[in-house]
Motif scaffolding. Structure first.
Motif, PDB file in Angstrom:
ATOM      1  N   ALA A   1     -53.694 -28.700 -17.313  1.00 34.39           N
ATOM      2  CA  ALA A   1     -53.699 -27.228 -17.376  1.00 34.39           C
ATOM      3  C   ALA A   1     -52.270 -26.696 -17.500  1.00 34.39           C
ATOM      4  CB  ALA A   1     -54.367 -26.655 -16.128  1.00 34.39           C
TER       5      ALA A   1
ATOM      6  N   ASP B   1     -53.868 -31.656 -12.077  1.00 38.58           N
ATOM      7  CA  ASP B   1     -53.369 -30.331 -12.480  1.00 38.58           C
ATOM      8  C   ASP B   1     -52.541 -30.344 -13.760  1.00 38.58           C
ATOM      9  OD1 ASP B   1     -54.493 -28.761 -10.419  1.00 38.58           O
ATOM     10  OD2 ASP B   1     -52.983 -29.532  -9.021  1.00 38.58           O
TER      11      ASP B   1
ATOM     12  N   LYS C   1     -49.044 -21.175  -8.722  1.00 47.45           N
ATOM     13  CA  LYS C   1     -49.793 -21.770  -7.611  1.00 47.45           C
ATOM     14  C   LYS C   1     -49.004 -21.450  -6.338  1.00 47.45           C
ATOM     15  CE  LYS C   1     -51.243 -24.630  -4.533  1.00 47.45           C
ATOM     16  NZ  LYS C   1     -50.554 -24.801  -3.222  1.00 47.45           N
TER      17      LYS C   1
ATOM     18  N   LEU D   1     -53.468 -20.775 -11.064  1.00 45.82           N
ATOM     19  CA  LEU D   1     -54.013 -19.647 -11.833  1.00 45.82           C
ATOM     20  C   LEU D   1     -54.727 -20.140 -13.094  1.00 45.82           C
ATOM     21  CD1 LEU D   1     -51.095 -17.003 -11.835  1.00 45.82           C
ATOM     22  CD2 LEU D   1     -53.092 -17.113 -10.314  1.00 45.82           C
ATOM     23  N   GLU D   2     -55.670 -19.342 -13.550  1.00 45.91           N
ATOM     24  CA  GLU D   2     -56.330 -19.620 -14.827  1.00 45.91           C
ATOM     25  C   GLU D   2     -55.331 -19.393 -15.961  1.00 45.91           C
ATOM     26  OE1 GLU D   2     -59.393 -20.661 -15.233  1.00 45.91           O
ATOM     27  OE2 GLU D   2     -59.945 -20.512 -13.105  1.00 45.91           O
ATOM     28  N   ILE D   3     -55.496 -20.155 -17.012  1.00 43.41           N
ATOM     29  CA  ILE D   3     -54.558 -20.062 -18.142  1.00 43.41           C
ATOM     30  C   ILE D   3     -54.476 -18.635 -18.692  1.00 43.41           C
ATOM     31  CG2 ILE D   3     -54.160 -20.782 -20.537  1.00 43.41           C
ATOM     32  CD1 ILE D   3     -55.039 -23.558 -19.740  1.00 43.41           C
ATOM     33  N   GLU D   4     -55.636 -17.987 -18.842  1.00 46.57           N
ATOM     34  CA  GLU D   4     -55.611 -16.660 -19.455  1.00 46.57           C
ATOM     35  C   GLU D   4     -54.818 -15.655 -18.604  1.00 46.57           C
ATOM     36  OE1 GLU D   4     -56.333 -16.334 -22.480  1.00 46.57           O
ATOM     37  OE2 GLU D   4     -57.268 -18.310 -22.611  1.00 46.57           O
ATOM     38  N   ALA D   5     -54.877 -15.813 -17.281  1.00 48.26           N
ATOM     39  CA  ALA D   5     -54.122 -14.908 -16.402  1.00 48.26           C
ATOM     40  C   ALA D   5     -52.619 -15.130 -16.593  1.00 48.26           C
ATOM     41  CB  ALA D   5     -54.516 -15.151 -14.943  1.00 48.26           C
TER      42      ALA D   5
ATOM     43  N   GLU E   1     -53.047 -19.499  -2.873  1.00 50.70           N
ATOM     44  CA  GLU E   1     -53.878 -19.371  -4.073  1.00 50.70           C
ATOM     45  C   GLU E   1     -53.959 -20.696  -4.804  1.00 50.70           C
ATOM     46  OE1 GLU E   1     -52.115 -16.399  -6.566  1.00 50.70           O
ATOM     47  OE2 GLU E   1     -52.328 -14.858  -5.033  1.00 50.70           O
ATOM     48  N   LYS E   2     -55.057 -20.878  -5.513  1.00 50.35           N
ATOM     49  CA  LYS E   2     -55.197 -22.075  -6.354  1.00 50.35           C
ATOM     50  C   LYS E   2     -54.398 -21.865  -7.641  1.00 50.35           C
ATOM     51  CE  LYS E   2     -59.589 -22.513  -6.821  1.00 50.35           C
ATOM     52  NZ  LYS E   2     -60.954 -22.339  -6.496  1.00 50.35           N
TER      53      LYS E   2
END
Ligand code: SAM
Ligand code: DTB
Ligand code: SF4
Length: 349
Positions: A115, A112, A52, A79-83, A76-77
């Protein structure tokens, strides 16, 4: 129960006396200490990822991610887990043993945290050690991270208690010590160090190391960062630190905290290779590995592999708990050190 060689009662005058030694005497002492506790030809490698980035409410004067300064950083927010997992897999393939995830937060929010906990579980499942640095932690948050399997929590003291107010006003030194206490209480390993080259006096460097070395137990990981001067931050024009003073600080950290990994941390991109080699001689045995730190450049991985190869230094690699014990001839004291966390040095990829 304490190791007989470990001290937690270092006085400032003793530490200043170490800094005042002739350079060669200091390095000799540090290297002797290093060899009693570690294989002098191994470094631990961690890869960083900013999960983040930017718009942080804190005002740390060194930091490109503080929302108080115009550094041109794209925020940036989370990040998505997969990234995150894709980056962790790449780090593992490149030979990293630990994956460190950083967020530009004052502290994690309840929204948050789920996640983040999932990131810990998933990265750990890849066989990597996990580390996070998310700002201040309350005891319950530390407990949740520990329960998810987080191995290390990074939270730096940054500088001496006396100089601290010149660098950060939005949280106190006592807040930082409290978070370190919460991390320890939750049973995680502590990663804590500081930044040199922020205009501090030599006494401040000694006082920072005193703070770290009087923690009981010592932090398992001690990152010593050289300030990365980012345009737009209040410290963009800070005066360069004499490289020998930087190396001295590494040597003193090694002597004060003989069983800790001392990380030659941020600032290597701007540091000559001979200075880095001196830092390893002084007892540094950990680096950040990979082309980026959080938002700034780190030496290219290929370049680091070449540097380490030229110095005959191997990666210290940790794998799953069933990994064989150390494969090289290690001093008895070293096998003891790693009794709980088996290491091997196979992945010299
Ligand atoms: N926001 C969280 C916090 O500060 O607790 C975690 C991320 S923060 C970027 C982690 C650490 O990076 C800071 O404590 C600081 O020691 C280090 N750091 C940040 N900017 C730096 C810079 N320009 N040069 C060297 N180290 C830096
Ligand atoms: C630490 O002591 N140094 C790392 C890590 N812990 C999180 C961070 C360095 C950041 C350097 C500036 C940047 O890349 O944003
Ligand atoms: Fe925020 Fe951490 Fe940067 Fe301070 S060091 S401004 S807390 S991201």
């Amino acid at each position: 129960m304490h190791e007989p060689t470990l001290r937690h009662d270092w006085r400032l005058d003793e530490i200043e006396a170490l800094f005042a030694l002739p350079f060669n005497d200091l390095l000799f002492q540090a290297q002797q200490m290093h060899r009693q506790h570690f294989d002098a030809n191994q470094v631990q490698v961690s890869t960083l990822l900013s999960i983040k980035t930017g718009a942080c409410p804190e005002d740390c004067k060194y930091c490109p991610q503080s929302g108080h300064y115009a550094t041109g950083l794209d925020k940036e927010k989370l990040l998505e887990i997969e990234a995150v997992i894709a980056q962790a897999e790449a780090a593992r393939e490149a030979g990293a043993s630990r994956f460190c995830m950083g967020a530009a937060w004052r502290s994690p929010t309840a929204r948050d945290l789920p996640a983040v906990l999932e990131m810990v579980r998933r990265v750990k499942a890849l066989g990597l050690e996990t580390c996070m640095t998310l700002g201040m932690l309350a005891p319950e948050q530390a407990g949740q991270l520990a329960e998810a399997g987080l191995d290390y929590y990074n939270h730096n003291l940054d500088t001496s208690p006396e100089y601290y107010g010149e660098i950060i006003t939005t949280r106190t030194y006592a807040d930082r010590l409290e978070t370190l206490g919460n991390v320890r209480q939750a049973g995680m390993k502590v990663c804590s160090g500081g930044i040199l080259g922020m205009g501090e006096a030599p006494r401040d460097r000694a006082a920072l190391l005193q703070q770290l070395a009087t923690l009981d137990p010592h932090p398992e990981s001690v990152p010593i960062n050289q300030l990365v001067k980012v345009p737009g931050t209040p410290l963009e024009d800070a005066e360069d630190l004499d490289p020998f003073e930087f190396v001295r600080a590494i040597a003193v950290a090694r002597i004060l905290m003989p069983r800790s990994h001392v990380r030659l941390s941020a600032g290597r991109e701007e540091m000559s290779e001979p200075t880095q080699a001196l830092a390893f001689l002084a007892g540094a045995n950990s680096i950040f590995y990979g082309d980026r730190l959080l938002t700034t450049a780190n030496p290219q991985a290929e370049r680091d592999r070449a540097l380490l190869a030229r110095l005959g230094i191997r990666f210290e690699t940790r794998t799953l708990d069933d990994a064989p014990a150390i494969q090289h001839a290690a001093p008895a004291v070293m096998s003891e050190t790693f009794a709980e966390t088996p290491y091997y040095d196979a992945a010299q990829r």
